[in-house]
Design a protein around this motif. Structure first.
Motif, PDB file in Angstrom:
ATOM      1  N   LYS A 199       5.126  19.466   1.544  1.00  0.00           N
ATOM      2  CA  LYS A 199       5.028  19.706   0.224  1.00  0.00           C
ATOM      3  C   LYS A 199       4.050  20.705  -0.336  1.00  0.00           C
ATOM      4  N   LYS A 200       3.052  20.902   0.076  1.00  0.00           N
ATOM      5  CA  LYS A 200       1.895  21.745  -0.346  1.00  0.00           C
ATOM      6  C   LYS A 200       2.476  23.203  -0.097  1.00  0.00           C
ATOM      7  N   GLN A 201       2.995  23.168   1.165  1.00  0.00           N
ATOM      8  CA  GLN A 201       3.464  24.779   1.789  1.00  0.00           C
ATOM      9  C   GLN A 201       4.682  25.022   1.326  1.00  0.00           C
ATOM     10  N   LYS A 202       5.497  24.065   0.704  1.00  0.00           N
ATOM     11  CA  LYS A 202       6.968  24.385   0.033  1.00  0.00           C
ATOM     12  C   LYS A 202       7.834  24.920   1.234  1.00  0.00           C
ATOM     13  N   MET A 203       7.560  24.326   2.595  1.00  0.00           N
ATOM     14  CA  MET A 203       8.582  24.892   3.673  1.00  0.00           C
ATOM     15  C   MET A 203       8.346  23.544   4.799  1.00  0.00           C
ATOM     16  N   THR A 204       9.337  23.647   5.432  1.00  0.00           N
ATOM     17  CA  THR A 204       9.525  22.498   6.351  1.00  0.00           C
ATOM     18  C   THR A 204       8.352  22.673   7.649  1.00  0.00           C
ATOM     19  N   VAL A 205       8.070  21.718   8.152  1.00  0.00           N
ATOM     20  CA  VAL A 205       7.145  22.098   9.467  1.00  0.00           C
ATOM     21  C   VAL A 205       7.690  22.816  10.437  1.00  0.00           C
ATOM     22  N   SER A 206       9.081  22.840  10.909  1.00  0.00           N
ATOM     23  CA  SER A 206       9.791  23.913  11.552  1.00  0.00           C
ATOM     24  C   SER A 206       9.694  25.340  11.223  1.00  0.00           C
ATOM     25  N   ASP A 207       9.911  25.679   9.841  1.00  0.00           N
ATOM     26  CA  ASP A 207       9.525  26.870   9.245  1.00  0.00           C
ATOM     27  C   ASP A 207       7.900  27.098   9.280  1.00  0.00           C
ATOM     28  N   ILE A 208       7.382  26.505   9.116  1.00  0.00           N
ATOM     29  CA  ILE A 208       5.581  26.776   9.303  1.00  0.00           C
ATOM     30  C   ILE A 208       5.642  27.213  10.637  1.00  0.00           C
ATOM     31  N   PHE A 209       5.903  26.536  11.670  1.00  0.00           N
ATOM     32  CA  PHE A 209       5.809  26.688  13.212  1.00  0.00           C
ATOM     33  C   PHE A 209       6.518  28.282  13.176  1.00  0.00           C
ATOM     34  N   ASP A 210       7.676  28.631  12.578  1.00  0.00           N
ATOM     35  CA  ASP A 210       8.582  29.831  13.085  1.00  0.00           C
ATOM     36  C   ASP A 210       7.761  30.866  12.218  1.00  0.00           C
ATOM     37  N   THR A 211       7.263  30.703  11.207  1.00  0.00           N
ATOM     38  CA  THR A 211       6.445  31.727  10.374  1.00  0.00           C
ATOM     39  C   THR A 211       5.163  31.966  10.662  1.00  0.00           C
TER      40      THR A 211
ATOM     41  N   ARG B  59       0.688  -1.202  -0.013  1.00  0.00           N
ATOM     42  CA  ARG B  59      -0.039  -0.109  -0.066  1.00  0.00           C
ATOM     43  C   ARG B  59       0.848   1.224   0.133  1.00  0.00           C
ATOM     44  N   THR B  60       0.354   2.325  -0.509  1.00  0.00           N
ATOM     45  CA  THR B  60       1.141   3.548  -0.680  1.00  0.00           C
ATOM     46  C   THR B  60       1.049   4.190   0.914  1.00  0.00           C
ATOM     47  N   MET B  61       2.002   4.795   1.365  1.00  0.00           N
ATOM     48  CA  MET B  61       2.040   5.501   2.634  1.00  0.00           C
ATOM     49  C   MET B  61       2.008   7.058   2.285  1.00  0.00           C
ATOM     50  N   VAL B  62       1.293   7.564   3.267  1.00  0.00           N
ATOM     51  CA  VAL B  62       1.137   9.004   3.088  1.00  0.00           C
ATOM     52  C   VAL B  62       1.436   9.586   4.753  1.00  0.00           C
ATOM     53  N   ASP B  63       2.536  10.702   4.593  1.00  0.00           N
ATOM     54  CA  ASP B  63       2.990  10.962   6.169  1.00  0.00           C
ATOM     55  C   ASP B  63       2.012  12.442   5.834  1.00  0.00           C
ATOM     56  N   THR B  64       1.433  12.725   6.790  1.00  0.00           N
ATOM     57  CA  THR B  64       0.715  14.182   6.831  1.00  0.00           C
ATOM     58  C   THR B  64       1.757  15.308   6.921  1.00  0.00           C
TER      59      THR B  64
END
Length: 168
Positions: A39-51, A28-33
């Motif tokens: 990918k959708k935001q074109k930035m890392t989770v850390s950068d999203i938190f910071d920004t 089965r394919t795996m998706v990591d939220t």
């Protein structure tokens, strides 16, 4: 309900690693939220938190679930550790598939993540204290969301996968 397997639990519990191995084993394919959001935001989770802050990230997680409900079936889905905290997400997780909580101890999390600088919630003076505090709040939420709980601290990935496969 869709035929997805959703892995929830605290950061460092093994959701992504188990998800990858399980996806190969079950074909089965795996998706990591988190990766989906990055990918959708074109930035890392850390950068999203910071920004944008944690609340904006939590809204992105909810939107991710809504989209996955519309687009995926028969997949393995690994969700971020904080995703189940939003009450709205409980219903969405149940719609998305079978929810499996990989439960670990705070000490296990600390040992696995003590050198990981990519975790925004652990960029504090006392990471173990922060882990204990967050797990105390999140534990009952994870349990309420879960269809199945697997005590994963002492298990190998293979043992966890065997238990999941026995369930499905």
């Amino acid at each position: 309900m869709k035929d997805n397997i959703i892995l929830i639990g605290f950061m460092g519990c093994g959701k992504t690693s188990v998800g990858i191995k399980l996806s190969y084993q079950m074909r089965r394919t795996m998706v990591d939220t988190d990766k989906w959001i990055e990918k959708k935001q074109k930035m890392t989770v850390s950068d999203i938190f910071d920004t944008y802050g944690e609340e904006a990230f939590r809204r992105m997680e909810t939107e991710c679930l809504k989209e996955l409900i519309q687009t995926v079936d028969r997949q393995i889905i690994s969700v971020g550790g904080g995703l189940p905290v939003r009450e709205e997400n409980h219903r969405l997780l149940k719609q998305l598939g079978r929810v499996i909580y990989l439960k670990v101890t705070p000490e296990t999390v600390y040992l696995r993540l003590k050198d990981d600088t990519s975790r925004p919630l652990l960029k504090v003076e006392d990471p173990l204290g922060r882990i204990c505090s967050l797990m105390e709040k999140r534990g009952p939420v994870y349990e309420a969301c879960a269809d199945r709980i697997i005590e994963a601290s002492e298990l190998s990935f293979e043992e966890i996968i065997s238990r999941i496969m026995a369930e499905v």
